[in-house]
Design an enzyme around this catalytic site. Structure first.
Site, PDB file in Angstrom:
ATOM      1  N   THR A 233      -0.227   7.575  -0.278  1.00  7.38           N
ATOM      2  CA  THR A 233      -1.771   8.395  -0.337  1.00  7.38           C
ATOM      3  C   THR A 233      -1.889   9.121  -1.793  1.00  7.38           C
ATOM      4  OG1 THR A 233      -0.586  10.319   0.649  1.00  7.38           O
ATOM      5  CG2 THR A 233      -1.625   8.865   2.090  1.00  7.38           C
ATOM      6  N   ASP A 235      -0.716   8.052  -4.744  1.00  4.61           N
ATOM      7  CA  ASP A 235      -0.858   7.170  -5.552  1.00  4.61           C
ATOM      8  C   ASP A 235      -2.517   6.305  -5.344  1.00  4.61           C
ATOM      9  OD1 ASP A 235       1.881   7.108  -6.199  1.00  4.61           O
ATOM     10  OD2 ASP A 235       2.176   5.663  -4.368  1.00  4.61           O
TER      11      ASP A 235
END
Length: 312
Positions: A233, A235
């Site tokens: 999440t 990234d």
């Protein structure tokens, strides 16, 4: 998008699932960016599974890849995006590459997710070697234009604790003075005005006026907490923030609303699919909790705003 906008993304890669470059490339491409990916690791899957196999790129190998781009005169970028790194020499090589790219293009924007650790049950702990912290503090953050730390990482970088919204913005001011014009604390354990079911994120953007003075926009967002623990999440968040700040460079409120709303659509779809696959009353497996990225393409491209940011 007018003209070509090219991103160099130096992150991890997995064969199965969505973390690192796998979580960043698809949304960036959907939103119109060319993405050149350097895979800092190549693993079969993320490390939340029972087993994983793979290879780790060394700083010398990273240097060789960059030299190949340079030899062909294609080392020209508008953005650099970096995330999780475990190795001090690798991070040092990233610094050297970003410095050289910024010398070539003074308008290059460096987006850094300074992944170092997190808080669990109120206690923070680092999950990278401690010798990375001074490199982030002294070399990486001063070069960055946009950073996306969580609360614990913001505390590590600034050397200050956060117990209130006021202290959070004081920490963000410290981080601004270190270099980045845009700081987004992606998650915090601060109490949300909406109650304990909500997670608070905070953003601060420093903008320069034509007369040389600066003005700072500060925002707060509250997102409903989700039950399962997702991987990738952060990234995804950093990649979409890169895209939406490019499209709305002077409006952090809109950029964050679009980023967080798209995230919510991806997470809710993932939860629905994971629960359906796991069956009634069963806990979804890491494989079932992989982000449903492709299925969320339309939400990534044009997110319905479901999280409003408050300008403070």
């Amino acid at each position: 998008m007018e003209g070509e906008c090219r991103v160099l993304s130096i992150q991890s890669h997995v064969v199965r699932g969505y973390v690192g470059n796998r979580a960043a490339m698809f949304p960036l491409q959907v939103l119109g960016f060319e993405v050149d990916a350097v895979n800092s690791v190549q693993f079969s899957n993320h490390t939340g599974y029972a087993h994983w196999k793979g290879q780790v790129l060394t700083s010398q190998e990273l240097h060789a890849l960059y030299e190949g781009l340079k030899a062909n005169n294609v080392n020209k970028y508008d953005y650099v995006l970096t995330g999780y790194t475990r190795d001090k020499s690798f991070l040092g090589m990233v610094v050297d590459i970003v410095q050289e790219l910024k010398q070539q293009n003074s308008r290059l924007v460096y987006v850094c997710d300074p992944v170092m650790g997190d808080k669990w049950n109120g206690e923070g702990s680092m999950y990278v070697p401690q010798d990375l912290l001074p490199v982030y503090r002294e070399k990486v953050v001063p070069m960055a234009d946009i950073i996306t730390p969580n609360q614990f990482e913001a505390e590590l970088l600034s050397g200050r604790k956060i117990h209130s919204q006021e202290e959070a913005f004081a920490v963000m001011d410290v981080l601004h003075r270190m270099g980045p014009d845009t700081v987004v604390i992606t998650s915090s354990d601060l109490p949300s005005p909406k109650g304990s079911d909500y997670l608070m994120a905070l953003g601060s953007q420093r903008m320069r006026k034509p007369d040389g003075s600066t003005v700072t926009q500060r925002i707060r967002m509250e997102m409903r907490k989700v039950d399962p623990v997702f991987v990738g999440t952060g990234d995804l968040f950093a990649a979409m923030l890169l895209a939406w700040t490019h499209k709305h460079p002077d409006n952090l409120k809109v950029a964050c609303e679009k980023t967080v709303s798209a995230m919510q659509h991806v997470l809710q779809r993932t939860i629905r699919c994971a629960k359906a696959e796991a069956g009634e009353g069963q806990k979804p497996s890491p494989a079932q909790l992989e982000l449903r990225m492709v299925q969320s393409r339309k939400d990534i491209e044009d997110p319905e705003i479901v999280v409003q940011a408050t300008v403070l």
